[in-house]
Design a protein around this motif. Structure first.
Motif, short mmCIF file in Angstrom:
data_model
loop_
_atom_site.label_atom_id
_atom_site.label_comp_id
_atom_site.label_asym_id
_atom_site.label_seq_id
_atom_site.Cartn_x
_atom_site.Cartn_y
_atom_site.Cartn_z
N GLN A 199 0.93 -0.99 0.00
CA GLN A 199 0.00 0.28 -0.07
C GLN A 199 1.01 1.00 0.14
OE1 GLN A 199 -3.31 -0.20 2.67
NE2 GLN A 199 -3.42 2.29 2.85
N THR A 200 0.54 2.09 -0.96
CA THR A 200 1.47 3.34 -1.02
C THR A 200 0.57 4.60 -1.59
OG1 THR A 200 3.85 4.31 -1.72
CG2 THR A 200 2.47 2.81 -3.19
N THR A 201 1.32 5.85 -1.70
CA THR A 201 0.80 6.95 -2.42
C THR A 201 0.75 7.08 -3.82
OG1 THR A 201 0.66 7.90 -0.10
CG2 THR A 201 0.34 9.37 -2.01
N LEU A 202 0.03 7.48 -4.52
CA LEU A 202 0.11 7.56 -6.20
C LEU A 202 0.62 8.90 -6.17
CD1 LEU A 202 -1.91 6.15 -9.05
CD2 LEU A 202 -0.94 8.38 -8.99
N ARG A 203 1.55 9.40 -6.88
CA ARG A 203 2.25 10.71 -6.90
C ARG A 203 2.24 11.52 -8.31
NH1 ARG A 203 2.29 12.47 -1.65
NH2 ARG A 203 3.45 11.09 -0.41
N ASP A 204 2.11 10.50 -9.35
CA ASP A 204 1.74 10.92 -10.47
C ASP A 204 1.39 9.95 -11.57
OD1 ASP A 204 1.96 12.93 -12.65
OD2 ASP A 204 4.21 13.03 -12.53
N VAL A 205 0.94 10.12 -12.94
CA VAL A 205 0.78 9.31 -13.77
C VAL A 205 1.46 9.80 -15.18
CG1 VAL A 205 -0.95 8.19 -15.20
CG2 VAL A 205 -1.23 8.23 -12.89
N VAL A 206 2.24 9.02 -15.66
CA VAL A 206 3.02 9.46 -16.92
C VAL A 206 2.47 8.36 -18.07
CG1 VAL A 206 4.94 7.80 -16.53
CG2 VAL A 206 5.12 9.88 -18.10
N VAL A 207 2.08 9.00 -19.26
CA VAL A 207 1.60 8.19 -20.41
C VAL A 207 2.89 7.90 -21.15
CG1 VAL A 207 0.14 7.93 -22.18
CG2 VAL A 207 -0.62 9.02 -20.35
N GLN A 208 3.29 6.51 -21.31
CA GLN A 208 4.07 5.97 -22.30
C GLN A 208 3.60 5.52 -23.54
OE1 GLN A 208 6.23 2.39 -20.27
NE2 GLN A 208 8.29 3.05 -21.03
N VAL A 209 4.53 5.84 -24.67
CA VAL A 209 4.17 5.67 -26.00
C VAL A 209 4.93 4.51 -26.54
CG1 VAL A 209 3.58 6.51 -28.24
CG2 VAL A 209 3.62 7.82 -26.32
N GLY A 210 4.53 3.21 -26.90
CA GLY A 210 4.83 1.96 -27.24
C GLY A 210 5.38 2.01 -28.72
N ARG A 211 6.10 1.06 -29.32
CA ARG A 211 6.46 1.16 -30.49
C ARG A 211 5.38 1.02 -31.47
NH1 ARG A 211 9.94 -3.93 -31.90
NH2 ARG A 211 8.01 -4.86 -32.17
N THR A 212 4.26 0.35 -31.15
CA THR A 212 2.96 0.34 -31.93
C THR A 212 2.20 1.54 -31.70
OG1 THR A 212 1.81 -0.69 -30.28
CG2 THR A 212 3.11 -2.11 -31.84
N GLY A 213 2.56 2.25 -30.87
CA GLY A 213 1.85 3.53 -30.73
C GLY A 213 0.98 3.46 -29.62
N ARG A 214 0.70 2.43 -29.05
CA ARG A 214 -0.25 2.04 -27.85
C ARG A 214 0.28 3.19 -26.82
NH1 ARG A 214 -1.66 -3.36 -24.66
NH2 ARG A 214 -2.73 -2.41 -23.00
N LEU A 215 -0.75 3.59 -26.10
CA LEU A 215 -0.23 4.65 -24.94
C LEU A 215 -0.89 3.95 -23.62
CD1 LEU A 215 -0.45 6.59 -27.15
CD2 LEU A 215 -1.65 8.23 -25.71
N THR A 216 0.32 3.62 -22.74
CA THR A 216 0.00 2.92 -21.68
C THR A 216 0.19 3.79 -20.33
OG1 THR A 216 0.96 0.92 -22.60
CG2 THR A 216 1.12 0.96 -20.06
N PRO A 217 -0.64 3.97 -19.47
CA PRO A 217 -0.33 4.86 -18.39
C PRO A 217 0.43 4.13 -17.12
CG PRO A 217 -2.57 4.09 -18.43
CD PRO A 217 -1.84 3.65 -19.55
N VAL A 218 1.48 4.91 -16.67
CA VAL A 218 2.16 4.33 -15.73
C VAL A 218 2.24 5.12 -14.27
CG1 VAL A 218 4.45 3.61 -14.94
CG2 VAL A 218 3.77 3.43 -17.45
N ALA A 219 1.83 4.36 -13.10
CA ALA A 219 1.60 5.08 -11.89
C ALA A 219 3.02 5.33 -11.35
CB ALA A 219 0.60 4.29 -10.96
N LEU A 220 3.32 6.73 -11.11
CA LEU A 220 4.63 6.88 -10.25
C LEU A 220 4.31 6.89 -8.78
CD1 LEU A 220 6.56 9.10 -12.38
CD2 LEU A 220 6.65 6.75 -12.48
N MET A 221 4.84 5.93 -7.70
CA MET A 221 4.28 6.02 -6.44
C MET A 221 5.61 6.02 -5.62
SD MET A 221 2.33 2.40 -7.11
CE MET A 221 4.06 1.88 -7.45
#
Length: 693
Positions: free
Chosen positions: A347-369
């Protein structure tokens, strides 16, 4: 396994922390377990101190270390060379070694209040012998910073050198890197001592750490696991200018040697700021061990609100003469103890969300905690998978979240434990890299920039030049990134316009390597059609599908212009794959990039070479063949007019089975009444049709 083969060390990966009582072991079992623990602890020391890439959490490490100490104590094992007799890891080869002016020891530690009271009892007993009054003992308390310890030396008030802790006696020379840290003064202020060697902790503030990890993720690099790793990796950079760009800071908390005396540890904290050396305002002198325990509890409550990471508190006997009287063991002072905080488990605190763009163009949200221990591993990022998952969780910045390992590999946000804000994370409507519109495909989101998106371009070029593409030697990830950073390549076509002067101006490029690359590029100007299609990295188009498309349509122009119905007529191309291919070639920006590329590259029309003995027959291969690789078998079939596909369907004539075949393909063959043959029977099929095998 032979009788003499060594057993696998269970403490190297995901080690257990529950042990049988020491009393239940015999001497031989204790020696063997101690051997394994020493080996494992040395391994984890190296991962933590040298590679800055720990694979287990602190509490797991502490459990292994404590078990080793128990075995050595109870069975009177030889401690020579044991990790319990020394501190940390070896210095890195790339940095010069420096001998410390005084040992930089570790500190005994524990996570239970009883450990602290036992430490206090030992201090009281130890003070009675040299004539100190045990009842007058007081303590000085300070946070245990989660950073990297350094020794910093001043002579006549002038900064001389800095070194990492290393093995406690010898560290790594990081003088120029530490010099770049703003909180390390070049000259001391006020009435400073002639000689001063201080101990400090280099760290990265939490907010700066999250921002730095965001930058790393957005450019496709792996983020640091925690601020301590980020600080350690930064401080060990060979180029001080790289260190200067990163937000390092430092707290000083001890004096290793000095030309002046300090009666108490609390006075150390009073004097250091007078000379311009930064200390924390959280340190505090207390009258008893119970007051020290109360200090720890108060700081634990504030932990998540502090602007830096701490993993516990340190209690020091305040009277420095009393400290000298107590002395030290081989690895730690007897007058200090670290009371560790419980690990942030799941259990922790979510501090930010960054969106990563993959080789195929898929956008994946990544939680920074805030860093949290999950399954014995410390993590500070977790996948949110897609925008639909964000909506399902209802997650927002500042929420307390529960993290789990997906398939025991990838951390993911599993649930919101406590919502501390309204709404959810806003998912971008345009690509964070190229600003192209974002399209939703069910729960997923994709950048429409295609080959024109820089995030996709780096990976697109690497794939284009890889063995799965046109096999252009000399264009690996590092060199492609170098070309992009220098602004020499902004799309695939630019590769063919690189000049000799452009390349020789880059570090590491000599005349021969430039000539080799230009020869490779020249040789790739007339690629086979199927290789070119695979090199473009069209979604869902691998080698087999590229070959099937090339065989069906013959020319690149025909593939580009094929409609969905025509594409679905190709073996292994279903409705979804056909739609992905059409979307790729209908993208305006992709078409522009391809048009520019075709000014330099002329994909050759596909021609079936060889004979037609297998015309009309379709083969699927599974398992390991002895006579040739699976790709060689497929090429053999295609060279004689047959088709080689990757999946079994009603159109398949033969499923050729090698060793360790896939069960799914055998089931599909049975369902579709497809003849199953082994390698010898496959050879007979070829022989019957006049093909020499």
């Amino acid at each position: 396994m032979t009788a003499n083969a060594p057993t696998r060390n269970p403490y190297l990966e995901e080690p257990p922390t529950e042990f049988d009582p020491v009393e239940e072991l015999d001497a031989d079992a204790a020696r063997e377990q101690a051997r394994q623990l020493r080996e494992a602890i040395r391994h984890h020391d190296h991962r933590y101190y040298v590679e800055n890439d720990p694979v287990i959490g602190d509490r797991t490490y502490d459990a292994l270390f404590s078990r080793l100490q128990d075995l050595e104590d109870n069975f009177d094992l030889d401690r020579e060379g044991s990790p319990t007799q020394r501190v940390g890891g070896e210095p890195l080869d790339e940095l010069a070694s420096v001998e410390h002016v005084a040992p930089m020891q570790s500190i005994d530690q524990g996570g239970e209040v009883q450990d602290v009271r036992e430490f206090d009892d030992r201090v009281a007993r130890g003070l009675a012998d040299p004539g100190f009054d045990p009842d007058d003992r007081t303590y000085f308390c300070e946070p245990k910073f989660d950073g990297l310890s350094v020794e910093v030396v001043y002579e006549d008030g002038v900064y001389q050198r800095a070194a990492t802790r290393g093995d406690g006696e010898v560290g790594e020379d990081v003088t120029e890197n530490v010099r770049t840290i703003p909180s390390v003064p070049e000259r001391l202020r006020g009435e400073y001592p002639d000689f001063l060697a201080v101990r400090g902790e280099v760290y990265i503030p939490t907010e700066a750490f999250q921002a730095y990890n965001r930058e790393r993720i957005e450019r496709g690099d792996d983020p640091f696991a925690n601020p301590r790793n980020a600080a350690a990796g930064t401080l060990r950079q060979l180029d001080p200018s790289v260190t200067a760009e990163r937000p390092l800071s430092v707290f000083f908390f001890g004096v290793l040697d000095s030309s002046v005396d300090f009666p108490t540890n609390s006075e150390v904290y009073e004097r250091l700021p007078e000379w311009g050396l930064r200390t924390t305002e959280l340190a505090e002198a207390v009258d008893s061990i119970e007051d020290a325990i109360g200090y720890r509890d108060r700081l634990l409550e504030r932990r998540d609100d502090l602007p830096f990471e701490i993993d516990g508190v340190v209690f020091k006997l305040n009277d420095r003469d009393a400290c000298d009287a107590l002395g030290s063991t081989a690895r730690a002072p007897r007058w200090a103890f670290a009371y560790k905080f419980p690990a942030r488990t799941e259990q922790t605190t979510l501090r930010d969300v960054v969106v990563q763009v993959g080789r195929t163009g898929r956008l994946t949200p990544v939680a920074l905690m805030d860093p949290v221990e999950v399954g014995g591993v410390t993590v500070s990022r977790a996948s949110l998978h897609n925008p639909a998952e964000i909506e399902r969780l209802g997650v927002a910045i500042g929420d307390e979240v529960r993290v789990q390992r997906a398939g025991d590999v990838i951390p993911e946000v599993a649930a919101v434990v406590e919502s501390n804000s309204e709404g959810t994370v806003d998912f971008p409507e345009t690509c964070p890299v190229c600003d192209s519109p974002v399209e939703r495909d069910g729960p997923l989101a994709f950048c429409t920039g295609g080959l024109a998106c820089p995030a996709q371009l780096e990976r697109a070029i690497v794939h284009y030049a890889s063995r799965d593409g046109l096999d252009i030697e000399g264009l690996g990830e590092e060199r492609v990134q170098q070309l992009l950073d220098a602004g020499l390549v902004e799309e695939l076509a630019d590769l063919y316009e690189l000049g000799q002067l452009d390349l020789t101006s880059l570090e590491g490029w000599g005349m021969q390597s430039v000539a080799n690359l230009q020869d490779e590029l020249e040789a790739s100007r007339e690629p086979p059609l199927d290789d070119f299609l695979a090199a473009l990295n069209v979604p869902s188009v691998g080698d087999a599908t590229a070959t099937a498309l090339a065989r069906e349509f013959g020319t690149f122009e025909a593939v580009m212009g094929a409609d969905r119905e025509g594409l679905q007529a190709v073996e292994d191309v279903g409705p979804k794959v056909a739609e992905e291919i059409r979307d790729f070639f209908e993208s305006e920006r992709n078409c522009e990039a391809i048009e520019r590329l075709l000014e330099h590259v002329d994909p050759q029309a596909y021609e079936v070479e060889g004979s037609d003995e297998l015309d009309g027959l379709t083969f699927v291969f599974t398992g390991t063949l002895e006579g040739y690789t699976r790709s060689e078998a497929q090429e053999l079939v295609e060279a004689h007019g047959g088709s080689a596909t990757s999946s079994v369907s009603g159109n398949t004539d033969y499923l050729v089975v090698g060793d360790d075949p896939g069960q799914r393909k055998r089931e599909d063959a049975e369902e579709n009444d497809v003849e199953v043959v082994d390698e010898d029977e496959f050879a007979s099929v070829l022989e019957e049709r006049g093909i020499e095998n």
